[in-house]
Write an enzyme that holds these catalytic residues in place. Sequence first.
Site, PDB file in Angstrom:
ATOM      1  N   ARG A  68      12.239 -23.619 -32.958  1.00  0.00           N
ATOM      2  CA  ARG A  68      11.885 -24.143 -31.640  1.00  0.00           C
ATOM      3  C   ARG A  68      12.760 -25.339 -31.260  1.00  0.00           C
ATOM      4  NH1 ARG A  68       6.968 -27.496 -29.361  1.00  0.00           N
ATOM      5  NH2 ARG A  68       6.935 -26.713 -27.231  1.00  0.00           N
ATOM      6  N   HIS A  72      14.957 -25.935 -27.868  1.00  0.00           N
ATOM      7  CA  HIS A  72      14.810 -27.107 -27.004  1.00  0.00           C
ATOM      8  C   HIS A  72      16.080 -27.935 -26.936  1.00  0.00           C
ATOM      9  CE1 HIS A  72      10.155 -27.323 -26.552  1.00  0.00           C
ATOM     10  NE2 HIS A  72      10.610 -26.095 -26.467  1.00  0.00           N
ATOM     11  N   ASN A 100       8.250 -31.712 -25.442  1.00  0.00           N
ATOM     12  CA  ASN A 100       8.510 -32.130 -26.825  1.00  0.00           C
ATOM     13  C   ASN A 100       7.460 -33.065 -27.379  1.00  0.00           C
ATOM     14  OD1 ASN A 100      10.868 -30.672 -27.117  1.00  0.00           O
ATOM     15  ND2 ASN A 100      12.171 -32.339 -26.383  1.00  0.00           N
ATOM     16  N   HIS A 199       8.057 -16.330 -31.033  1.00  0.00           N
ATOM     17  CA  HIS A 199       6.636 -16.661 -31.169  1.00  0.00           C
ATOM     18  C   HIS A 199       5.928 -15.735 -32.155  1.00  0.00           C
ATOM     19  CE1 HIS A 199       6.366 -19.125 -27.149  1.00  0.00           C
ATOM     20  NE2 HIS A 199       7.115 -19.691 -28.066  1.00  0.00           N
TER      21      HIS A 199
HETATM   22  C1  HEM Z   1       9.375 -18.118 -22.757  1.00  0.00           C
HETATM   23  C2  HEM Z   1       9.141 -19.390 -22.599  1.00  0.00           C
HETATM   24  C3  HEM Z   1       8.522 -20.234 -23.674  1.00  0.00           C
HETATM   25  C4  HEM Z   1       7.442 -21.038 -23.533  1.00  0.00           C
HETATM   26  C5  HEM Z   1       6.636 -21.258 -22.260  1.00  0.00           C
HETATM   27  C6  HEM Z   1       7.171 -21.629 -24.811  1.00  0.00           C
HETATM   28  C7  HEM Z   1       6.151 -22.524 -25.070  1.00  0.00           C
HETATM   29  C8  HEM Z   1       5.735 -22.921 -26.320  1.00  0.00           C
HETATM   30  C9  HEM Z   1       4.586 -23.733 -26.585  1.00  0.00           C
HETATM   31  C10 HEM Z   1       3.644 -24.309 -25.528  1.00  0.00           C
HETATM   32  C11 HEM Z   1       4.479 -23.854 -27.925  1.00  0.00           C
HETATM   33  C12 HEM Z   1       3.386 -24.641 -28.679  1.00  0.00           C
HETATM   34  C13 HEM Z   1       3.708 -26.103 -28.661  1.00  0.00           C
HETATM   35  C14 HEM Z   1       2.519 -27.026 -28.696  1.00  0.00           C
HETATM   36  O1  HEM Z   1       1.583 -26.853 -29.466  1.00  0.00           O
HETATM   37  O2  HEM Z   1       2.545 -27.952 -27.907  1.00  0.00           O
HETATM   38  C15 HEM Z   1       5.586 -23.149 -28.513  1.00  0.00           C
HETATM   39  C16 HEM Z   1       5.836 -23.046 -29.854  1.00  0.00           C
HETATM   40  C17 HEM Z   1       6.928 -22.402 -30.375  1.00  0.00           C
HETATM   41  N1  HEM Z   1       7.995 -21.876 -29.662  1.00  0.00           N
HETATM   42 FE1  HEM Z   1       8.038 -21.490 -27.715  1.00  0.00          FE
HETATM   43  N2  HEM Z   1       8.092 -21.187 -25.712  1.00  0.00           N
HETATM   44  C18 HEM Z   1       8.950 -20.340 -25.065  1.00  0.00           C
HETATM   45  C19 HEM Z   1      10.066 -19.738 -25.605  1.00  0.00           C
HETATM   46  C20 HEM Z   1      10.506 -19.917 -26.894  1.00  0.00           C
HETATM   47  C21 HEM Z   1      11.809 -19.530 -27.386  1.00  0.00           C
HETATM   48  C22 HEM Z   1      12.900 -18.897 -26.557  1.00  0.00           C
HETATM   49  C23 HEM Z   1      11.836 -19.869 -28.713  1.00  0.00           C
HETATM   50  C24 HEM Z   1      12.945 -19.709 -29.707  1.00  0.00           C
HETATM   51  C25 HEM Z   1      13.903 -18.829 -29.639  1.00  0.00           C
HETATM   52  C26 HEM Z   1      10.536 -20.448 -29.028  1.00  0.00           C
HETATM   53  C27 HEM Z   1      10.132 -20.833 -30.277  1.00  0.00           C
HETATM   54  C28 HEM Z   1       8.892 -21.371 -30.564  1.00  0.00           C
HETATM   55  C29 HEM Z   1       8.382 -21.522 -31.913  1.00  0.00           C
HETATM   56  C30 HEM Z   1       9.024 -21.015 -33.175  1.00  0.00           C
HETATM   57  C31 HEM Z   1       7.144 -22.202 -31.797  1.00  0.00           C
HETATM   58  C32 HEM Z   1       6.230 -22.666 -32.931  1.00  0.00           C
HETATM   59  C33 HEM Z   1       6.677 -24.059 -33.354  1.00  0.00           C
HETATM   60  C34 HEM Z   1       5.879 -24.680 -34.480  1.00  0.00           C
HETATM   61  O3  HEM Z   1       4.963 -24.070 -35.021  1.00  0.00           O
HETATM   62  O4  HEM Z   1       6.205 -25.842 -34.798  1.00  0.00           O
HETATM   63  N3  HEM Z   1       9.777 -20.498 -27.896  1.00  0.00           N
HETATM   64  N4  HEM Z   1       6.351 -22.584 -27.501  1.00  0.00           N
END
Ligand code: HEM
Length: 328
Positions: A68, A72, A100, A199
């Site tokens: 993630r 970002h 973030n 995800h």
């Molecule tokens: C499509 C639009 C996307 C949205 C709206 C989004 C939003 C989010 C949100 C809200 C979270 C949880 C964060 C929290 O608890 O505050 C998250 C986690 C995560 N996102 Fe996304 N995301 C998107 C796309 C992506 C992309 C493109 C990637 C990587 C290629 C990604 C990788 C991840 C990963 C791996 C997590 C888990 C992180 C952890 O457990 O520390 N996301 N995302």
Amino acid sequence: MATPSNCSKQYSKFFVLVVFFTTMSTPVLAQLSVGFYASTCPSVLDTVRSATRSAINREARMGASLIRLFFHDCFVNGCDGGVLLDDTTSVPGEKTVLPNSGSARGFEVIDTIKTQVDRACGGSVVSCADILAIAARDSVVELGGPSYSVPLGRRDARAPNRAGMSGLPGFFENLGPLLSKFSAKGFSAQEMVALSGAHTVGQARCVVYRDRIYNETNIDPAYATSLQANCPRATGTNDETLAPLDPQSPNRFGNNYFQALINRRTILHSDQELFNGGSTDSIVRDYSDNPATFSTDFANAMVKMGNMSPLTGTQGEIRRDCKRINEV
Ligand code: HEM
Ligand SMILES: *[C@@H]1O[C@H](CO)[C@@H](O)[C@H](O)[C@H]1NC(C)=O
């Protein structure tokens, strides 16, 4: 008067020349290359891999967090290590802005890897942006996902870009705005869905999925109820309770996420938007049925994301400490 076809022929000849000269006169428009550190830091890949592996062994979620962080970094002004900068009194960084703050993690892991890489190579020759790009790939692989070669040679930004944070997608957004944000960065709907497959791993906080489990109807009701136990309706209570983005295998990289979308067992509003009767439903079904297609598309899209307007040549710097710009 020239016929339209003549006119467009001349125009295209002119266009080819313009492209040719622009390319010729801009040597810093250097491409990233897989072997960029072959002579200056030949052990960089081994060092990053083993450090990433031990970080994930210490805490399984770290792999997701690094993937993630890379996203970002790249989506805000290109992959320039900007996300890694701490706030200073005069220049607030990207870490403390909404998408973030309170959720981006893995910074200490990148710092540790940077220290190890610099030690292995006898100096600060590898950028923080490159270390993050390699660590994200290694995380995907370590969690069981596809491997791919990471083009290298990025340099680090001399300043963060807080304003650029608005280009990041939000969990509250609908399909149209999500598509627009990815399209603005050059990604197709298919690439957006493939990247969202990240995800398949990781967690989100109650504060981002509360509305969905209480107010939305396109969620498996039993699943929503089960999550409500540890994420009460009232804001300010258990805001930090984590739930997996993909309930089947939060620490295993696979295509289960797409089945979760089809079963409506997702916690982000934005995730379910990818399968909610709209134009991306068919892509979700395709990735759910064909894991190999997903793997290939995901790997290609990660490389493409890594190529987003990098600083190269003499632009930026090789940061010595990923948290702050070099003092000169
Ligand atoms: C499509 C639009 C996307 C949205 C709206 C989004 C939003 C989010 C949100 C809200 C979270 C949880 C964060 C929290 O608890 O505050 C998250 C986690 C995560 N996102 Fe996304 N995301 C998107 C796309 C992506 C992309 C493109 C990637 C990587 C290629 C990604 C990788 C991840 C990963 C791996 C997590 C888990 C992180 C952890 O457990 O520390 N996301 N995302
Ligand atoms: C759900 O919707 C109601 C009515 O719009 C709103 O008051 C409430 O804050 C929303 N969120 C939750 C978690 O109940």
